[in-house]
Write an enzyme that holds these catalytic residues in place. Structure first.
Site, mmCIF file in Angstrom:
data_model
loop_
_atom_site.group_PDB
_atom_site.id
_atom_site.type_symbol
_atom_site.label_atom_id
_atom_site.label_comp_id
_atom_site.label_asym_id
_atom_site.label_seq_id
_atom_site.Cartn_x
_atom_site.Cartn_y
_atom_site.Cartn_z
ATOM 1 N N HIS A 81 40.576 41.786 48.149
ATOM 2 C CA HIS A 81 40.882 41.364 49.521
ATOM 3 C C HIS A 81 41.158 42.621 50.337
ATOM 4 O O HIS A 81 41.081 43.753 49.816
ATOM 5 C CB HIS A 81 42.064 40.389 49.536
ATOM 6 N N HIS A 123 43.290 45.475 48.895
ATOM 7 C CA HIS A 123 42.630 46.431 47.996
ATOM 8 C C HIS A 123 41.814 47.447 48.810
ATOM 9 O O HIS A 123 41.803 48.633 48.489
ATOM 10 C CB HIS A 123 41.669 45.704 47.044
ATOM 11 N N GLN A 134 48.166 42.287 30.095
ATOM 12 C CA GLN A 134 49.281 42.025 31.007
ATOM 13 C C GLN A 134 49.429 40.540 31.340
ATOM 14 O O GLN A 134 50.176 40.180 32.241
ATOM 15 C CB GLN A 134 49.166 42.879 32.264
HETATM 16 O O1 PAF Z 1 48.030 45.600 40.289
HETATM 17 C C1 PAF Z 1 47.034 45.304 39.579
HETATM 18 O O2 PAF Z 1 46.017 44.771 40.054
HETATM 19 C C2 PAF Z 1 47.091 45.582 38.090
HETATM 20 O O3 PAF Z 1 48.377 45.397 37.579
HETATM 21 C C3 PAF Z 1 46.541 46.971 37.712
HETATM 22 C C4 PAF Z 1 47.384 48.079 38.311
HETATM 23 C C5 PAF Z 1 45.104 47.104 38.181
HETATM 24 C C6 PAF Z 1 46.567 47.149 36.189
HETATM 25 O O4 PAF Z 1 45.774 46.192 35.557
#
Ligand code: PAF
Length: 289
Positions: free
Chosen positions: A38, A41, A65
């Site tokens: 979006h 970014h 994650q």
């Molecule tokens: O903020 C994010 O989109 C993610 O946590 C990252 C920093 C790309 C790590 O996967």
């Protein structure tokens, strides 16, 4: 400006681009993302372009994650659309490694950052920062940029990455980029796509609640009283759940011990609108005299 941009899928391809630029004495900026891009970014790319000669964005939906019950499988993915957006923002290269490049069979190293990663998001999502620290370490070492940009929307993540880079002497500058917001103030997030039209209206209230609270805190309102008031307002606005509402020191992320804000701080929240988890934060300046 072109609508397509080159895509590197392996560490070797990525390093070939970076080496070529380095040989030309060009500086390199890097924005790691999980895609579903979006404007927030793209603001990372724009900020990097103000600092570096060439910019790279990565897209990798990092399984490490996400907890088993979280949204890894339904996380929005649109590589072609993302590549077109990056090209239009003037990005020079997309790094989109497959899972086996990031985590080949037998991958067994992880990175953990104590202290700053433990409260708030660390309590609500205990797996999260270990996964972030591990993948960001790998991405930074694969790319070796001069500057890497992270959004302030994930404020605790930004501090975790800064601490990790400092502790491990990684030769990269971490740049925080202010949160990009929709016209009604909702912080941009790939997960906003999950919101129903009704939840989307509720979600926009968060910004209003936080802005009012920041004003009160900067005018000397009591911290505890303000946090309780925010919680009440969040439920009244129609949110279904609160993970936390907290104030922490802007740089050290420690709790603020004084009854009013006397040093730069951050007001941070994590809530749910329906099933969708939203986080947001705002800077709180020290109380005006
Ligand atoms: O903020 C994010 O989109 C993610 O946590 C990252 C920093 C790309 C790590 O996967």
């Amino acid at each position: 400006m072109t609508d397509t941009l080159p895509i590197a899928r392996s560490v070797r391809e990525l390093r070939t681009y970076v080496a070529r630029w380095r040989n030309q004495n060009l500086t390199v900026g890097f924005a790691p993302t999980m895609g579903a891009l979006h404007d927030g970014h793209l603001d990372l790319i724009r900020a990097l372009k103000g600092r570096c000669d060439r910019t790279i964005a990565s897209i990798f939906v990092n399984p490490k994650q996400f907890a088993a019950h979280e949204d890894l499988d339904r996380y929005p993915r649109d590589e072609a659309g993302d590549a077109a957006k990056l090209a239009s923002a003037g990005c020079d290269l997309l790094y989109a490694p497959p899972r086996e490049v990031m985590y080949p069979d037998g991958h067994s190293t992880s990175v953990s950052v104590a202290g700053v990663s433990e409260p708030l998001e660390g309590e609500a999502r205990p797996h999260f920062f270990g996964g972030v620290a591990t993948v960001v370490t790998k991405l930074l070492l694969q790319c070796l940029p001069d500057v890497a940009a992270f959004g302030e929307k994930d404020y605790q993540q930004l501090l975790v990455v800064k601490r990790m880079v400092r502790d491990l002497d990684m030769p990269v500058e971490i740049m925080g980029v202010p949160t990009t917001r929709e016209a009604d103030g909702l912080a941009m997030s790939s997960r906003n796509a999950y919101l129903s039209p009704e939840e989307r209206i509720v979600a926009a209230r968060l910004n209003v609640i936080l802005r009012e609270a920041v004003e009160q805190l900067e005018s000397g309102a009591n911290i505890m009283t303000t946090l309780v008031k925010i919680e009440r307002q969040i439920f009244k606005a129609g949110f279904s759940e609160i993970d936390y509402v907290a104030i922490r020191g802007e740089d050290d992320f420690l709790p603020i011990a004084s009854p009013i804000v006397r040093r730069p701080a951050r007001l941070l929240v994590a809530v749910r609108a329906g099933e969708t988890r939203l986080i947001d934060n705002m800077a709180v300046g020290a109380m005006r005299p």
